[in-house]
Design a protein around this motif. Structure first.
Motif, PDB file in Angstrom:
ATOM      1  N   GLY A  56       0.782  -1.241   0.000  1.00  0.00           N
ATOM      2  CA  GLY A  56       0.000   0.000   0.000  1.00  0.00           C
ATOM      3  C   GLY A  56       0.804   1.276   0.000  1.00  0.00           C
ATOM      4  N   MET A  57       1.899   1.346  -0.757  1.00  0.00           N
ATOM      5  CA  MET A  57       2.717   2.558  -0.717  1.00  0.00           C
ATOM      6  C   MET A  57       2.713   3.345  -2.026  1.00  0.00           C
ATOM      7  SD  MET A  57       6.593   0.945  -0.819  1.00  0.00           S
ATOM      8  CE  MET A  57       7.350   2.551  -0.840  1.00  0.00           C
ATOM      9  N   ARG A  58       1.861   2.966  -2.985  1.00  0.00           N
ATOM     10  CA  ARG A  58       1.895   3.671  -4.260  1.00  0.00           C
ATOM     11  C   ARG A  58       0.537   4.166  -4.733  1.00  0.00           C
ATOM     12  NH1 ARG A  58       6.805   3.756  -6.322  1.00  0.00           N
ATOM     13  NH2 ARG A  58       8.296   2.255  -5.516  1.00  0.00           N
ATOM     14  N   TYR A  59      -0.529   3.741  -4.109  1.00  0.00           N
ATOM     15  CA  TYR A  59      -1.843   4.217  -4.561  1.00  0.00           C
ATOM     16  C   TYR A  59      -2.410   5.307  -3.667  1.00  0.00           C
ATOM     17  CZ  TYR A  59      -3.085   0.252  -1.462  1.00  0.00           C
ATOM     18  OH  TYR A  59      -3.163  -0.638  -0.435  1.00  0.00           O
ATOM     19  N   GLN A  60      -1.714   5.651  -2.595  1.00  0.00           N
ATOM     20  CA  GLN A  60      -2.252   6.659  -1.697  1.00  0.00           C
ATOM     21  C   GLN A  60      -2.114   8.060  -2.290  1.00  0.00           C
ATOM     22  OE1 GLN A  60       0.789   5.587  -1.563  1.00  0.00           O
ATOM     23  NE2 GLN A  60       2.032   6.459   0.061  1.00  0.00           N
ATOM     24  N   HIS A  61      -2.793   9.008  -1.683  1.00  0.00           N
ATOM     25  CA  HIS A  61      -2.790  10.383  -2.186  1.00  0.00           C
ATOM     26  C   HIS A  61      -1.488  11.097  -1.877  1.00  0.00           C
ATOM     27  CE1 HIS A  61      -3.877  14.457  -3.090  1.00  0.00           C
ATOM     28  NE2 HIS A  61      -3.955  14.830  -1.824  1.00  0.00           N
ATOM     29  N   LYS A  62      -1.017  10.996  -0.630  1.00  0.00           N
ATOM     30  CA  LYS A  62       0.187  11.718  -0.222  1.00  0.00           C
ATOM     31  C   LYS A  62       1.015  10.885   0.743  1.00  0.00           C
ATOM     32  CE  LYS A  62      -0.806  16.666  -0.684  1.00  0.00           C
ATOM     33  NZ  LYS A  62      -0.890  17.959   0.052  1.00  0.00           N
ATOM     34  N   TRP A  63       2.300  11.248   0.825  1.00  0.00           N
ATOM     35  CA  TRP A  63       3.206  10.615   1.785  1.00  0.00           C
ATOM     36  C   TRP A  63       3.129  11.289   3.155  1.00  0.00           C
ATOM     37  CZ3 TRP A  63       5.662   6.148   1.684  1.00  0.00           C
ATOM     38  CH2 TRP A  63       5.775   5.496   0.449  1.00  0.00           C
ATOM     39  N   GLN A  64       2.175  12.182   3.327  1.00  0.00           N
ATOM     40  CA  GLN A  64       1.930  12.807   4.625  1.00  0.00           C
ATOM     41  C   GLN A  64       0.473  12.548   5.022  1.00  0.00           C
ATOM     42  OE1 GLN A  64       3.096  14.886   1.939  1.00  0.00           O
ATOM     43  NE2 GLN A  64       5.173  14.249   2.465  1.00  0.00           N
TER      44      GLN A  64
END
Length: 393
Positions: free
Chosen positions: A20-28
């Motif tokens: 789950g580290m590439r489809y999210q909106h932001k890294w914050q």
């Protein structure tokens, strides 16, 4: 989909996991009302496609920005007994900080319990100490386990093999997330140790850290023929029964498609792999020379024992990949993280190597005389603007 017993957990783990580290909106962390609807729709479509093809292990982390919060909008809608949910929280010197972050993760995921909790990034002896000491982060995790909010506890790592083996030898963890794939096999002793301890083995980012195989160079495509580099690497990893699952860091529903081609080949791995492995080896020998290919890493020092902490081994490894397999863009990306990625990719570049005396630290290398020159040449080949880890972006 094929499933393997995930070590002592007894879970039936699909051989591919939905990372789950590439489809999210932001890294914050981002408030839910600030997440664009099209991004959330894409995430939900990706999760549903994952389940459709039998990939029921969904993996994320507190450090993946808005990933947990966004997953918390879809996971409660799914049959709970049909999904395996994992998140990861980094150990800290103060276990109260770890506990607070774990509470936040569970709140965001919006589930009564998670199946797998990983202590995220046990990369150094210090972080291992934060985890294992009395009253430390592992004791916090055990409390959550006793309360039924966590089923199994493992750890993830980008650290050196000796640290990983020490963590495994503690016999305190049910599984491990680690790096191991064709272009980087140094952690095999850790996988063997995990197997002896009946731990689940999850391979981190084999298509990204394994050479950015979603965009392979022509040279690697040629050497992996008749398979794509991605399918070859998957098959190489999964041909070892000690490996249970490979992470697919899917950004969209279609990202699973190429990986799924691996499944029909698993029963024929002994037939399919040897010719490709031979092609790759001969290609590397032709490009690098047989003596260098077989002995380049003999006697190399730890970066901590090198003037200016130059990460000699990683730099020469990246040089080899660029020259032998055409993985220049991958090598540039990794090389330019040196000096800025802390314990996730430690040590420094070779930009000042010509002013350093490396004779003592290289005294055990059969290539001591030529390594300083090769380091300088590699800096010329790969050097550029500093590159941040995704979680720093």
């Amino acid at each position: 989909m094929l499933y393997r017993r995930f070590g002592r957990t007894g879970l039936a783990m699909p051989v591919f996991s939905c990372g789950g580290m590439r489809y999210q909106h932001k890294w914050q962390d981002t408030p839910l009302d600030q997440i664009p609807s099209d991004n959330q729709e894409n995430l939900e479509a990706t999760i549903r496609r994952s389940l459709e093809v039998g990939i029921n292990h969904i993996e994320t982390a507190r450090g993946y920005g808005s990933s947990e919060l966004q997953l918390g909008q879809i996971l409660p809608k799914l049959p709970r007994d049909q999904i395996i949910v994992q998140t990861k929280v980094s150990p800290t010197a103060d276990p109260r900080d770890f506990e607070q972050k774990l509470e936040q993760s569970l709140a965001y995921l919006n589930l009564d319990y998670i199946d797998l909790l990983g202590l995220h990034g046990i990369n150094t002896p210090e972080l291992l100490g934060y985890s294992l000491r009395s009253g430390g982060c592992l004791d916090v995790a055990r409390r959550f386990q006793a309360w039924g909010r966590v089923r199994f506890v493992g750890f993830s790592t980008h650290g050196p093999t000796e640290v990983i083996v020490r963590a495994i030898a503690s016999d305190q963890f049910d599984y491990v997330n680690l790096h191991w794939y064709y272009i980087n096999q140094v952690n095999w002793p850790a996988i063997e140790a995990a197997h002896r301890h009946d731990m689940g083995v999850f391979i981190i980012s084999p298509s990204d850290k394994g050479g950015m195989l979603y965009s392979p160079p022509p040279r690697l495509v040629e050497l992996c023929h008749p398979l794509s580099p991605m399918v070859f690497n998957n098959l190489f990893c999964l041909s070892h029964p000690q490996v249970h699952t490979l992470s697919i860091g899917a950004a969209r529903p279609s990202d699973f498609d190429e990986h799924l081609k691996t499944l029909e080949l698993l029963d024929r791995a002994d037939e399919v792999l040897p010719p490709i492995l031979h092609q790759l080896e001969q290609g590397a020998i032709a490009a690098l020379g047989e003596d260098w290919y077989k002995t380049w890493d003999v006697g190399l020092p730890n970066h901590q024992d090198v003037p200016n902490q130059v990460n000699i081994r990683s730099i020469l490894w990246l040089r080899n990949l660029a020259i032998a397999f055409g993985l220049t863009e991958f090598a540039k990306t990794r090389y330019n993280m040196l000096g800025g990625a802390s314990h996730w990719f430690p040590g420094n570049k070779a930009d000042e190597v010509q002013s350093l005396d490396l004779r003592d630290c290289l005294r055990h290398s059969p290539h001591a005389d030529q390594i300083p020159r090769l380091l300088a040449e590699t800096h010329e080949l790969l050097g550029g603007a500093a590159v941040k880890r995704l979680s720093q972006s």
